[in-house]
Design a protein around this motif. Sequence first.
Motif, PDB file in Angstrom:
ATOM      1  N   ASP A 517     -34.441  18.126 -46.734  1.00  0.00           N
ATOM      2  CA  ASP A 517     -34.327  18.033 -45.407  1.00  0.00           C
ATOM      3  C   ASP A 517     -35.184  18.861 -45.107  1.00  0.00           C
ATOM      4  O   ASP A 517     -35.246  19.653 -43.597  1.00  0.00           O
ATOM      5  CB  ASP A 517     -32.862  18.468 -44.536  1.00  0.00           C
ATOM      6  N   ARG A 518     -36.351  19.642 -45.156  1.00  0.00           N
ATOM      7  CA  ARG A 518     -37.065  20.274 -45.136  1.00  0.00           C
ATOM      8  C   ARG A 518     -37.127  21.780 -44.178  1.00  0.00           C
ATOM      9  O   ARG A 518     -36.870  21.907 -43.398  1.00  0.00           O
ATOM     10  CB  ARG A 518     -38.419  19.084 -44.176  1.00  0.00           C
ATOM     11  N   ARG A 519     -37.087  22.252 -45.236  1.00  0.00           N
ATOM     12  CA  ARG A 519     -35.949  23.686 -44.892  1.00  0.00           C
ATOM     13  C   ARG A 519     -36.911  25.369 -45.689  1.00  0.00           C
ATOM     14  O   ARG A 519     -36.618  25.232 -46.533  1.00  0.00           O
ATOM     15  CB  ARG A 519     -34.999  23.625 -44.535  1.00  0.00           C
ATOM     16  N   VAL A 520     -38.268  25.232 -45.462  1.00  0.00           N
ATOM     17  CA  VAL A 520     -38.904  25.830 -46.184  1.00  0.00           C
ATOM     18  C   VAL A 520     -39.687  27.175 -45.453  1.00  0.00           C
ATOM     19  O   VAL A 520     -40.041  26.929 -44.171  1.00  0.00           O
ATOM     20  CB  VAL A 520     -40.648  25.064 -46.182  1.00  0.00           C
ATOM     21  N   LEU A 521     -39.899  28.275 -46.066  1.00  0.00           N
ATOM     22  CA  LEU A 521     -39.974  29.038 -45.779  1.00  0.00           C
ATOM     23  C   LEU A 521     -41.223  30.433 -47.038  1.00  0.00           C
ATOM     24  O   LEU A 521     -40.288  30.471 -48.215  1.00  0.00           O
ATOM     25  CB  LEU A 521     -38.531  30.187 -45.470  1.00  0.00           C
ATOM     26  N   GLN A 522     -42.426  30.922 -46.563  1.00  0.00           N
ATOM     27  CA  GLN A 522     -42.255  31.783 -47.630  1.00  0.00           C
ATOM     28  C   GLN A 522     -42.697  33.112 -46.867  1.00  0.00           C
ATOM     29  O   GLN A 522     -43.402  33.396 -45.774  1.00  0.00           O
ATOM     30  CB  GLN A 522     -44.007  30.909 -46.955  1.00  0.00           C
ATOM     31  N   LEU A 523     -42.103  33.656 -47.495  1.00  0.00           N
ATOM     32  CA  LEU A 523     -42.151  35.348 -46.816  1.00  0.00           C
ATOM     33  C   LEU A 523     -42.657  36.023 -47.892  1.00  0.00           C
ATOM     34  O   LEU A 523     -43.239  35.695 -49.278  1.00  0.00           O
ATOM     35  CB  LEU A 523     -41.126  35.888 -46.897  1.00  0.00           C
ATOM     36  N   LYS A 524     -44.005  37.251 -47.561  1.00  0.00           N
ATOM     37  CA  LYS A 524     -44.532  38.391 -48.246  1.00  0.00           C
ATOM     38  C   LYS A 524     -44.264  39.240 -48.249  1.00  0.00           C
ATOM     39  O   LYS A 524     -44.145  39.912 -46.804  1.00  0.00           O
ATOM     40  CB  LYS A 524     -46.394  38.309 -48.057  1.00  0.00           C
ATOM     41  N   ARG A 525     -43.934  40.350 -49.482  1.00  0.00           N
ATOM     42  CA  ARG A 525     -44.415  41.695 -49.493  1.00  0.00           C
ATOM     43  C   ARG A 525     -44.076  42.754 -47.575  1.00  0.00           C
ATOM     44  O   ARG A 525     -44.049  43.413 -46.902  1.00  0.00           O
ATOM     45  CB  ARG A 525     -44.983  42.789 -49.396  1.00  0.00           C
ATOM     46  N   THR A 526     -42.253  42.136 -47.318  1.00  0.00           N
ATOM     47  CA  THR A 526     -42.200  42.777 -46.415  1.00  0.00           C
ATOM     48  C   THR A 526     -40.108  43.385 -46.769  1.00  0.00           C
ATOM     49  O   THR A 526     -39.556  43.286 -47.070  1.00  0.00           O
ATOM     50  CB  THR A 526     -41.383  41.332 -44.968  1.00  0.00           C
ATOM     51  N   ARG A 527     -40.728  44.441 -46.178  1.00  0.00           N
ATOM     52  CA  ARG A 527     -38.994  44.789 -45.581  1.00  0.00           C
ATOM     53  C   ARG A 527     -38.785  45.390 -44.489  1.00  0.00           C
ATOM     54  O   ARG A 527     -39.149  44.494 -43.598  1.00  0.00           O
ATOM     55  CB  ARG A 527     -40.131  46.714 -45.853  1.00  0.00           C
ATOM     56  N   ASN A 528     -37.244  45.355 -44.633  1.00  0.00           N
ATOM     57  CA  ASN A 528     -36.226  45.691 -43.217  1.00  0.00           C
ATOM     58  C   ASN A 528     -36.466  44.843 -42.246  1.00  0.00           C
ATOM     59  O   ASN A 528     -36.829  44.066 -41.209  1.00  0.00           O
ATOM     60  CB  ASN A 528     -36.944  47.265 -42.857  1.00  0.00           C
ATOM     61  N   LEU A 529     -36.141  43.175 -43.188  1.00  0.00           N
ATOM     62  CA  LEU A 529     -35.799  41.927 -42.343  1.00  0.00           C
ATOM     63  C   LEU A 529     -35.469  41.977 -41.172  1.00  0.00           C
ATOM     64  O   LEU A 529     -33.705  42.371 -41.313  1.00  0.00           O
ATOM     65  CB  LEU A 529     -35.410  40.538 -43.017  1.00  0.00           C
ATOM     66  N   ALA A 530     -35.772  41.478 -40.871  1.00  0.00           N
ATOM     67  CA  ALA A 530     -34.858  41.763 -38.906  1.00  0.00           C
ATOM     68  C   ALA A 530     -34.133  40.196 -39.532  1.00  0.00           C
ATOM     69  O   ALA A 530     -34.182  39.486 -39.769  1.00  0.00           O
ATOM     70  CB  ALA A 530     -35.986  40.936 -37.653  1.00  0.00           C
ATOM     71  N   ASN A 531     -33.008  40.673 -38.303  1.00  0.00           N
ATOM     72  CA  ASN A 531     -31.855  39.726 -38.437  1.00  0.00           C
ATOM     73  C   ASN A 531     -32.484  38.489 -38.188  1.00  0.00           C
ATOM     74  O   ASN A 531     -31.039  37.206 -39.220  1.00  0.00           O
ATOM     75  CB  ASN A 531     -30.652  40.315 -37.588  1.00  0.00           C
ATOM     76  N   TRP A 532     -32.640  37.967 -37.447  1.00  0.00           N
ATOM     77  CA  TRP A 532     -32.904  36.604 -37.136  1.00  0.00           C
ATOM     78  C   TRP A 532     -34.068  35.697 -38.210  1.00  0.00           C
ATOM     79  O   TRP A 532     -33.554  35.363 -38.341  1.00  0.00           O
ATOM     80  CB  TRP A 532     -34.235  36.503 -36.024  1.00  0.00           C
ATOM     81  N   VAL A 533     -34.539  36.577 -39.026  1.00  0.00           N
ATOM     82  CA  VAL A 533     -35.277  36.339 -40.718  1.00  0.00           C
ATOM     83  C   VAL A 533     -34.013  36.232 -41.106  1.00  0.00           C
ATOM     84  O   VAL A 533     -34.021  35.295 -41.971  1.00  0.00           O
ATOM     85  CB  VAL A 533     -36.043  37.246 -40.942  1.00  0.00           C
ATOM     86  N   LYS A 534     -33.001  36.959 -41.076  1.00  0.00           N
ATOM     87  CA  LYS A 534     -32.233  36.449 -42.436  1.00  0.00           C
ATOM     88  C   LYS A 534     -30.943  35.473 -41.912  1.00  0.00           C
ATOM     89  O   LYS A 534     -30.704  34.715 -42.909  1.00  0.00           O
ATOM     90  CB  LYS A 534     -31.348  38.121 -42.770  1.00  0.00           C
ATOM     91  N   GLU A 535     -30.880  35.946 -40.501  1.00  0.00           N
ATOM     92  CA  GLU A 535     -30.278  34.047 -40.944  1.00  0.00           C
ATOM     93  C   GLU A 535     -31.516  32.857 -40.759  1.00  0.00           C
ATOM     94  O   GLU A 535     -30.558  31.255 -40.796  1.00  0.00           O
ATOM     95  CB  GLU A 535     -30.337  33.934 -38.669  1.00  0.00           C
ATOM     96  N   LEU A 536     -32.432  32.709 -40.633  1.00  0.00           N
ATOM     97  CA  LEU A 536     -33.428  32.029 -40.626  1.00  0.00           C
ATOM     98  C   LEU A 536     -32.808  31.347 -42.548  1.00  0.00           C
ATOM     99  O   LEU A 536     -33.789  30.148 -42.943  1.00  0.00           O
ATOM    100  CB  LEU A 536     -35.022  31.774 -40.785  1.00  0.00           C
TER     101      LEU A 536
END
Length: 829
Positions: A517-536
């Motif tokens: 269903d194509r729900r793909v996310l790629q993240l790099k060396r991130t601190r303190n993720l925002a809430n909208w990213v955590k929802e994603l």
Amino acid sequence: MVTISQNKDLNKIQTEIAECLGFHLNEESVEVRAAKLADRLTTTKNKVLVILDDLWEKLDLSKVRIPRPQMGTTCTVVITTRNEYVCERMSCQEIIELKTLSDEESWCLFKRRTGDAVESTSSIRKLAQKVARECAGLPLALVVLGTALKGEGSPEIWKTVLMQLRQSMEMDLLDVSKEVFQPIKLSFDYIKSEVAKSCLFHCCLYPEDWDIPKEELMHMMVGGGLLIGLETLNDAQGRVDLLLNQLKARALLLQGSSEGYVRMHDVVRDVAIQISAKDHGFYVQAGQGWRNWPENIDPNCRRLSLMGNDIQDLRPDPMEYPILETLILRGNTRLSSIPETFFRHMGSLMVLDLSSTGIESLPESFSFPTNLKVLNLGNCGFLQDISHINGLKKLAILILEGCPVSIAPECVAWAQNLRFVNLGFSESHPSSLDIYFSKVLPSCRRLEQLSMNKFVGSFQGLISLRHLTRLFIFEVVDFDNSLSHEIVLEGSWPDQHLKFDICFLERRRSYLLFSSDRRVLQLKRTRNLANWVKELLQNTVSLLLAEFPQTELIAANSEIPLMAFTRMEHLQIVNWANLEVFIRSEGFIGFVNQLKYLTIDNCPRITWAPASWEYTMPKLEELRVTNCPVMKELLQFDYKSPGPRILLPSLKILELYGLHKLRQGVLQLFQCLPKLKDSKIHDCGVKCVLSFSFSEALPDPLPTLAKLHIENCPEMIEIIFVTDAPNAPNASLQAQCCFQGLMHLTIESCPRLSHLFSYKQAISMQNLRRLYIRDCAALGAVVISQENEEKASATTSTSATTATSASTSTHVAGLPIDRLTGYFYNIAA
């Protein structure tokens, strides 16, 4: 099996045959490709049956390089055709005419399609039998009409059908008999939905035997105003999918090569083209090899398809088609320019497809089709200037994938109604369109679906698009400022139905597996993720995490919320310098029970694999652990566990690379991977693949393993190694039978490996078809013969390896040598 149809394409025929034989033809020259194909067909030890389906004219087999002189020994060719003269011209050894079905056979087939309703009363049964006889024993007619009448229990309906079948009809199709035409025509008439009929007719716009994309059908029907009352493109796609399923259920459409495609039987297509031309204004000459613009097009034509021809020049005079709504010129690769006045009299045009042509710019008259809603310019590799789309105020669907555009419209008013934009999703065609559209997109208030290579604007501006349901971005440049800031109101984005593929890396990892269903996310060396990213993250199905600083992945204090793992099917952990454990506590193992694909790559401090594999990931199908140099144990050994233990019950692929500290075998004999099919062990410190206790007598721990590749394992002594009987002379020679399903075995650069198998093991490996051994300096034998095995067993040496080497002979007794298609032994580096 290769379907030929009316247009012979030697490249396509060669490619499909080669792929069926397990190799690829990368050469462009037909002659060079033919030589490689002939070599494979004449040297293979297996017999090959080639089926060339639906020939319309003679095919010179020598041009394909099917080895005619060797037929009957290695290669047999079967052709199917509607014309007997094709068989005669190809000098077929035997010509078999497929007769029509008997009345009894026809009734059985027809009844299977119509269901039990035809047996409900004797009167309906008699009427249905008469209808079946009117199909003249032709299977296609019986299937199509029977499916259309499935469940019909009204005698009046059956009487009407019978009467219509018995009426004569003027036939214009040379290759479709009246007996076939009538039932197919009737099945069209019994489609109650006009939208479903229109959907079927749109499938005719594609060439014969074409894979028809469902999404493109939706675009054309939305653009043509045929899907009224649907608010979103997702709703429209759902409606089209439902219509296509109904048409497949009526046997008017077939399943395509994959889920996103459908196909049409060529006879059904021929009938549909005639019906659509007569009653619905369709003119279809797709894939017919036209070089010039056809002269006989009806000025009242509404939908015109010249897809897949060889048209080089369009008529320079104005084309007066005042009611033309759809024009498809896709795939006319020699078409390099469009006359400036070409679109002047096409005010009703709503769908235009110029994809895969050689055009460099759009003409001045391009602003005249003010009703245009769908514009497909995909893969126009020379297109530089699209400035003339400025006047298309109703444009809703725009495809520019693979276009090196450098000149775009100055104003953005034309983009206000855009609902779908595809600028591409690969690195092959970088374009200045990325910069242009990154600025334009905040003005696209109705935008629902977006695919682009690189987003270079403010991600906050993109998130303001409230109607987004699909967002595919190959690379987001503005990731540092976005991921740690609350740039949206809590709960306002993303929508739970959003499909996405967003890469917040400087360089995308192209090997990331996509979810269905194509729900793909790629993240790099991130601190303190925002809430909208955590929802994603909590809606993510495929996740890649690169260069995070944490020592633990799944833990209470992890940067990634635990609930993000509950729906995840694909996970890649890449370049974590400090990662020590995958899961710290068994209390968290339930969070990854949906995982199907796992990759752990370049994590230099991780020493142990996850605890309790068999409970942690019951659905895991593919596991790759690479460049983890201090990992000591992959599948934890529980010496106290009685009897066999099933590990990772769904695992099919296992790849290990760069695990230098992995000293023991990959598996102990009492550990079983019951569905493993393919395994690669490269640059690891393992001494063996399997280790076992001398006293154990258990089933094959790898019963389905078909391919095994071992390379550059300098510590490997034996394939099967005895763990608890080091003083028993040649105990490994008595090891139980394993690898009984193995078909392909490759071993390279294992300098301490003295032999592969004992005679007892070898005779159980009767499925082996390919054996490749290279650069194994100590190898004295592939298989120790039964005689030498007995001698070796009588030796009192305390070193199994020394005794084995001293008593080997260079042969492969016991292996199915007569059935090996490839056998390369002890070739020096």
